[in-house]
Design a protein around this motif. Sequence first.
Motif, PDB file in Angstrom:
ATOM      1  N   VAL A 131       0.830  -1.208   0.000  1.00 18.45           N
ATOM      2  CA  VAL A 131       0.000   0.000   0.000  1.00 18.45           C
ATOM      3  C   VAL A 131       0.862   1.255   0.000  1.00 18.45           C
ATOM      4  O   VAL A 131       0.453   2.302  -0.492  1.00 18.45           O
ATOM      5  N   THR A 132       2.068   1.179   0.551  1.00 19.10           N
ATOM      6  CA  THR A 132       2.949   2.357   0.592  1.00 19.10           C
ATOM      7  C   THR A 132       3.208   2.901  -0.815  1.00 19.10           C
ATOM      8  O   THR A 132       3.370   4.110  -0.997  1.00 19.10           O
ATOM      9  N   LEU A 133       3.224   2.025  -1.805  1.00 21.29           N
ATOM     10  CA  LEU A 133       3.462   2.483  -3.171  1.00 21.29           C
ATOM     11  C   LEU A 133       2.296   3.336  -3.667  1.00 21.29           C
ATOM     12  O   LEU A 133       2.503   4.309  -4.392  1.00 21.29           O
ATOM     13  N   ALA A 134       1.091   2.978  -3.262  1.00 18.14           N
ATOM     14  CA  ALA A 134      -0.080   3.780  -3.642  1.00 18.14           C
ATOM     15  C   ALA A 134       0.001   5.169  -3.027  1.00 18.14           C
ATOM     16  O   ALA A 134      -0.360   6.174  -3.654  1.00 18.14           O
ATOM     17  N   VAL A 135       0.519   5.240  -1.803  1.00 24.00           N
ATOM     18  CA  VAL A 135       0.664   6.542  -1.147  1.00 24.00           C
ATOM     19  C   VAL A 135       1.701   7.395  -1.874  1.00 24.00           C
ATOM     20  O   VAL A 135       1.492   8.583  -2.119  1.00 24.00           O
ATOM     21  N   LYS A 136       2.812   6.786  -2.254  1.00 26.06           N
ATOM     22  CA  LYS A 136       3.889   7.535  -2.904  1.00 26.06           C
ATOM     23  C   LYS A 136       3.539   7.922  -4.335  1.00 26.06           C
ATOM     24  O   LYS A 136       3.983   8.968  -4.826  1.00 26.06           O
ATOM     25  N   GLU A 137       2.749   7.142  -5.008  1.00 28.99           N
ATOM     26  CA  GLU A 137       2.475   7.389  -6.422  1.00 28.99           C
ATOM     27  C   GLU A 137       1.222   8.237  -6.654  1.00 28.99           C
ATOM     28  O   GLU A 137       0.714   8.301  -7.767  1.00 28.99           O
ATOM     29  N   GLY A 138       0.734   8.882  -5.609  1.00 28.04           N
ATOM     30  CA  GLY A 138      -0.330   9.880  -5.791  1.00 28.04           C
ATOM     31  C   GLY A 138      -1.728   9.337  -5.878  1.00 28.04           C
ATOM     32  O   GLY A 138      -2.570   9.897  -6.608  1.00 28.04           O
ATOM     33  N   ALA A 139      -2.023   8.253  -5.157  1.00 25.64           N
ATOM     34  CA  ALA A 139      -3.397   7.743  -5.172  1.00 25.64           C
ATOM     35  C   ALA A 139      -4.383   8.739  -4.577  1.00 25.64           C
ATOM     36  O   ALA A 139      -5.600   8.620  -4.785  1.00 25.64           O
ATOM     37  N   LEU A 140      -3.861   9.765  -3.879  1.00 30.56           N
ATOM     38  CA  LEU A 140      -4.737  10.786  -3.328  1.00 30.56           C
ATOM     39  C   LEU A 140      -5.526  11.496  -4.424  1.00 30.56           C
ATOM     40  O   LEU A 140      -6.626  12.017  -4.178  1.00 30.56           O
TER      41      LEU A 140
END
Length: 468
Positions: A131-140
């Motif tokens: 999930v950390t990758l989703a946070v870093k890659e701008g899933a926001l």
Amino acid sequence: MAGEQDFAARLRRFVAGVAPRTAEAGVAERMLTSFLDTERTGLMLACAVRAAIVIALVLVFAATSPYVGDGSWFLVLMPLGIAVIGIAQFEQERRWPRATWAKYAFMVVDCAYLAFILIARNWFASDLPPVTLAVKEGALLFFVAYLVHGAFSYSPRFILWTGLCITVAWGAVVATAAAQAGTFFSIAPGADVWVAYGDPNYLPVIKVVYDYVVLAFLTGGLAVAVWRSRQLVLAAVTSERARANLARYFSPRVVDELSEREQPFGEVRRQPAAVLFADIRGFTTRCETMAPEEAISFLREFHGRMEDVIFKHGGTLDKILGDGLLAVFGVPDRGNGDAGDALACGFAMLEAVKRWNVERAAHGAFEVQIGVGLHYGHVMLGDLGSERSMTFTVVGDTVNVASRLQALSKEIGSVLVASETLVKTVRDEMRKEQALIDELRFVGPKHLRGRENQTVVYALEATGLRAA
């Protein structure tokens, strides 16, 4: 919900500043209903567009996804839930438009579902990144789309609510990423920052902070922008409503001037003014043989022509009285030649009727005859009526005398009768209109219905018009 109620109350207050003199009950309520219907339509449009985009993206993903295998269906079906929620909200707004609380509940469901997708990922596949990758890659950015969705509601309160839901949902995603085994937050001294950032398990705290800062700016900015848009709507409604009311009385030039004022008509007061009454001779009898459509069409054309003449001479169209009308000169502001303007307007109205009769004769229509009464004196002006039906008008003895002079014109076989007071005032004004006095015949004292003292009058013979 409170946001809509607050706006509703404020819209009513804004319009109430104009509506009391519109003589129209429920104006603010109709404007409010129209605005809320527009909000609902915008939200429905956002739901429909959202569902269409998500479905299109899912279809493209299903056709091109590199994730194939037994669990690939999961990656297709999960985003479809976003479209389903959008369709459900669309139907709710369509079927139950007054349930304003529903959009707040749907936003909670939206954010919770998207957070679930980002956290759960595909539990049927074992080779997906953490999930950390989703946070870093701008899933926001997926959540930010909900802010755009919320802007379609034109509700600052709803946008702030959306920002709060996104904050909580994104916090859940970040917390889940931080709690996963292998996640680390800091970089050992001497380690290469970019190498560490490329590690799927590295969770950059500073980026999370930046994400929340950007989210706060976007939420606040959109809320202010929508709030400002609503203020502009309120101002536009008030301004246009005021201009529409003023246009009922005044010429376009005067409307532009009065619309700039806080109180266009000013306070209730007494002031000198010239009053003009005009009436169509014999129309009541003729109307009995006319079709309703023909009678109304005739009156509309008559009033339109007379209105043009009144406005051209700087007069105020106080009211339309069936086959007659009342015009005032020197209201709301006094001029240097109000009496002369009124006299010139009376002459011009007679000339306008003569030209109209030439046109009507060419079509075989009956000849129009009018009578005009003019008087000058003090009038009381202001808003009259009840809260349900109120209008700006003038009242007083001067108005009554002008009406009686118009009636007198028929009795003495004239087309225009003016009081001696008006004639003297025209002379005192020392303007070119005093030349018109030479065309008037001195009649002398006349008894007017409802008055004890006689009134000295002047009259214009029916030159070019056949007196009844």
